[in-house]
Scaffold this active site. Structure first.
Site, PDB file in Angstrom:
ATOM      1  N   LYS A  11       0.827  -1.209   0.000  1.00  0.00           N
ATOM      2  CA  LYS A  11       0.000   0.000   0.000  1.00  0.00           C
ATOM      3  C   LYS A  11       0.864   1.264   0.000  1.00  0.00           C
ATOM      4  O   LYS A  11       2.034   1.230   0.404  1.00  0.00           O
ATOM      5  CB  LYS A  11      -0.966  -0.046   1.190  1.00  0.00           C
ATOM      6  CG  LYS A  11      -1.919  -1.258   1.090  1.00  0.00           C
ATOM      7  CD  LYS A  11      -3.030  -1.219   2.110  1.00  0.00           C
ATOM      8  CE  LYS A  11      -3.982  -2.397   1.896  1.00  0.00           C
ATOM      9  NZ  LYS A  11      -5.163  -2.336   2.779  1.00  0.00           N
ATOM     10  N   TYR A  51     -11.933  -1.661  -5.268  1.00  0.00           N
ATOM     11  CA  TYR A  51     -12.569  -1.893  -3.963  1.00  0.00           C
ATOM     12  C   TYR A  51     -14.100  -1.811  -4.035  1.00  0.00           C
ATOM     13  O   TYR A  51     -14.753  -1.586  -3.004  1.00  0.00           O
ATOM     14  CB  TYR A  51     -12.032  -0.895  -2.935  1.00  0.00           C
ATOM     15  CG  TYR A  51     -10.653  -1.274  -2.409  1.00  0.00           C
ATOM     16  CD1 TYR A  51     -10.462  -2.402  -1.599  1.00  0.00           C
ATOM     17  CD2 TYR A  51      -9.531  -0.513  -2.707  1.00  0.00           C
ATOM     18  CE1 TYR A  51      -9.217  -2.755  -1.120  1.00  0.00           C
ATOM     19  CE2 TYR A  51      -8.259  -0.859  -2.231  1.00  0.00           C
ATOM     20  CZ  TYR A  51      -8.124  -1.979  -1.436  1.00  0.00           C
ATOM     21  OH  TYR A  51      -6.884  -2.343  -0.950  1.00  0.00           O
ATOM     22  N   ASN A 114      -2.388  -0.806   6.628  1.00  0.00           N
ATOM     23  CA  ASN A 114      -1.958  -2.130   7.098  1.00  0.00           C
ATOM     24  C   ASN A 114      -0.975  -2.812   6.140  1.00  0.00           C
ATOM     25  O   ASN A 114      -0.914  -4.024   6.057  1.00  0.00           O
ATOM     26  CB  ASN A 114      -3.180  -3.012   7.400  1.00  0.00           C
ATOM     27  CG  ASN A 114      -4.074  -3.196   6.195  1.00  0.00           C
ATOM     28  OD1 ASN A 114      -3.793  -2.683   5.118  1.00  0.00           O
ATOM     29  ND2 ASN A 114      -5.159  -3.936   6.357  1.00  0.00           N
ATOM     30  N   HIS A 117      -2.251  -5.503   0.736  1.00  0.00           N
ATOM     31  CA  HIS A 117      -3.519  -6.138   0.367  1.00  0.00           C
ATOM     32  C   HIS A 117      -3.241  -7.600   0.052  1.00  0.00           C
ATOM     33  O   HIS A 117      -2.183  -7.923  -0.491  1.00  0.00           O
ATOM     34  CB  HIS A 117      -4.101  -5.458  -0.877  1.00  0.00           C
ATOM     35  CG  HIS A 117      -5.174  -6.270  -1.546  1.00  0.00           C
ATOM     36  ND1 HIS A 117      -6.464  -6.284  -1.095  1.00  0.00           N
ATOM     37  CD2 HIS A 117      -5.126  -7.133  -2.590  1.00  0.00           C
ATOM     38  CE1 HIS A 117      -7.177  -7.118  -1.850  1.00  0.00           C
ATOM     39  NE2 HIS A 117      -6.385  -7.640  -2.760  1.00  0.00           N
ATOM     40  N   GLU A 128      -8.312  -9.744  -9.745  1.00  0.00           N
ATOM     41  CA  GLU A 128      -7.381  -8.677  -9.359  1.00  0.00           C
ATOM     42  C   GLU A 128      -6.089  -8.750 -10.179  1.00  0.00           C
ATOM     43  O   GLU A 128      -5.552  -7.719 -10.598  1.00  0.00           O
ATOM     44  CB  GLU A 128      -7.077  -8.781  -7.862  1.00  0.00           C
ATOM     45  CG  GLU A 128      -8.290  -8.468  -6.997  1.00  0.00           C
ATOM     46  CD  GLU A 128      -8.107  -8.805  -5.523  1.00  0.00           C
ATOM     47  OE1 GLU A 128      -9.059  -8.585  -4.749  1.00  0.00           O
ATOM     48  OE2 GLU A 128      -7.020  -9.287  -5.128  1.00  0.00           O
TER      49      GLU A 128
HETATM   50  P1  ATP Z   1      -7.220  -6.386   2.069  1.00  0.00           P
HETATM   51  O1  ATP Z   1      -8.466  -6.572   1.229  1.00  0.00           O
HETATM   52  O2  ATP Z   1      -6.585  -5.012   1.917  1.00  0.00           O
HETATM   53  O3  ATP Z   1      -6.261  -7.511   1.950  1.00  0.00           O
HETATM   54  P2  ATP Z   1      -8.615  -7.444   4.297  1.00  0.00           P
HETATM   55  O4  ATP Z   1      -9.169  -8.434   3.352  1.00  0.00           O
HETATM   56  O5  ATP Z   1      -7.874  -7.952   5.504  1.00  0.00           O
HETATM   57  O6  ATP Z   1      -7.666  -6.417   3.601  1.00  0.00           O
HETATM   58  P3  ATP Z   1     -11.093  -6.018   4.025  1.00  0.00           P
HETATM   59  O7  ATP Z   1     -12.242  -6.237   4.928  1.00  0.00           O
HETATM   60  O8  ATP Z   1     -11.134  -6.587   2.634  1.00  0.00           O
HETATM   61  O9  ATP Z   1      -9.766  -6.481   4.796  1.00  0.00           O
HETATM   62  O10 ATP Z   1     -10.861  -4.450   3.939  1.00  0.00           O
HETATM   63  C1  ATP Z   1     -10.113  -3.903   2.874  1.00  0.00           C
HETATM   64  C2  ATP Z   1      -9.251  -2.795   3.408  1.00  0.00           C
HETATM   65  O11 ATP Z   1     -10.093  -1.758   3.873  1.00  0.00           O
HETATM   66  C3  ATP Z   1      -8.396  -3.152   4.614  1.00  0.00           C
HETATM   67  O12 ATP Z   1      -7.149  -3.720   4.269  1.00  0.00           O
HETATM   68  C4  ATP Z   1      -8.187  -1.814   5.266  1.00  0.00           C
HETATM   69  O13 ATP Z   1      -7.150  -1.082   4.630  1.00  0.00           O
HETATM   70  C5  ATP Z   1      -9.519  -1.131   5.005  1.00  0.00           C
HETATM   71  N1  ATP Z   1     -10.423  -1.294   6.154  1.00  0.00           N
HETATM   72  C6  ATP Z   1     -11.071  -2.426   6.517  1.00  0.00           C
HETATM   73  N2  ATP Z   1     -11.815  -2.231   7.613  1.00  0.00           N
HETATM   74  C7  ATP Z   1     -11.621  -0.927   7.967  1.00  0.00           C
HETATM   75  C8  ATP Z   1     -12.101  -0.089   8.992  1.00  0.00           C
HETATM   76  N3  ATP Z   1     -12.935  -0.559   9.914  1.00  0.00           N
HETATM   77  N4  ATP Z   1     -11.674   1.202   9.019  1.00  0.00           N
HETATM   78  C9  ATP Z   1     -10.828   1.676   8.084  1.00  0.00           C
HETATM   79  N5  ATP Z   1     -10.340   0.944   7.067  1.00  0.00           N
HETATM   80  C10 ATP Z   1     -10.731  -0.330   7.005  1.00  0.00           C
HETATM   81 MG    MG Z   2     -10.062  -7.911   1.492  1.00  0.00          MG
END
Ligand code: ATP
Ligand code: MG
Length: 139
Positions: A11, A51, A114, A117, A128
């Site tokens: 990221k 997204y 975090n 992705h 993707e």
């Molecule tokens: P990613 O899809 O990035 O691998 P993930 O699958 O662990 O992460 P998702 O639920 O798909 O988590 O959320 C996508 C991204 O949205 C997260 O990586 C994070 O950056 C952001 N995100 C998720 N939940 C929150 C939240 N509660 N507040 C802010 N940002 C969030």
């Molecule tokens: Mg995800």
């Protein structure tokens, strides 16, 4: 049967902090083969599309703004059972909850920032991967 491809993006905040090399090292040492790799600065429209599954979530617009704030390092990764193996390597969405030794524990700053992705299913990994890379860019 599970697939052998996952897709990742380092990221923007992790790229600008200089963590790309360290994260790619953890990925390769975790047994993943890099099948495609490129930097790319997503437009807001591209981040919205990537997204789109989160369009109704309260954090969607913040996430889109963040993911288009600077270049990402995008990669296609190959390993047996790649999607779940990669999610194990990166750890929980919130770095505070991520296990010791995971990418997000080491390099993540917050739920949003975090570090990486990781695809959540074989189907999405393929979607993707082809969103970012043509067949000619996959080795
Ligand atoms: P990613 O899809 O990035 O691998 P993930 O699958 O662990 O992460 P998702 O639920 O798909 O988590 O959320 C996508 C991204 O949205 C997260 O990586 C994070 O950056 C952001 N995100 C998720 N939940 C929150 C939240 N509660 N507040 C802010 N940002 C969030
Ligand atoms: Mg995800």
């Amino acid at each position: 049967m599970s697939g052998n491809i996952s897709f990742t993006m380092i990221k923007p905040s992790a790229v600008s902090a200089g963590y790309s090399g360290g994260i790619l090292k953890m990925i390769e040492e975790g047994g993943f083969r890099i099948k495609a790799l490129r930097m790319h600065h997503l437009t807001e429209a591209q981040a919205m599309k990537f997204y789109a599954v989160h369009a109704e979530r309260p954090f969607y617009h913040d996430l889109v703004r963040f993911m288009s704030s600077g270049p990402v390092v995008a990669a296609i990764l190959e390993k047996a059972d790649a999607v779940s193996a990669f999610r194990a390597l990166i750890g929980s969405t919130n770095p505070a909850d991520a296990a010791e030794g995971t990418v997000r524990k080491h390099y993540g700053k917050s739920v949003q920032e975090n570090a990486v992705h990781g695809s959540d299913s074989d189907e999405n990994a393929l979607i993707e991967a082809s969103f970012f890379f043509s067949g000619f860019e996959q080795y």
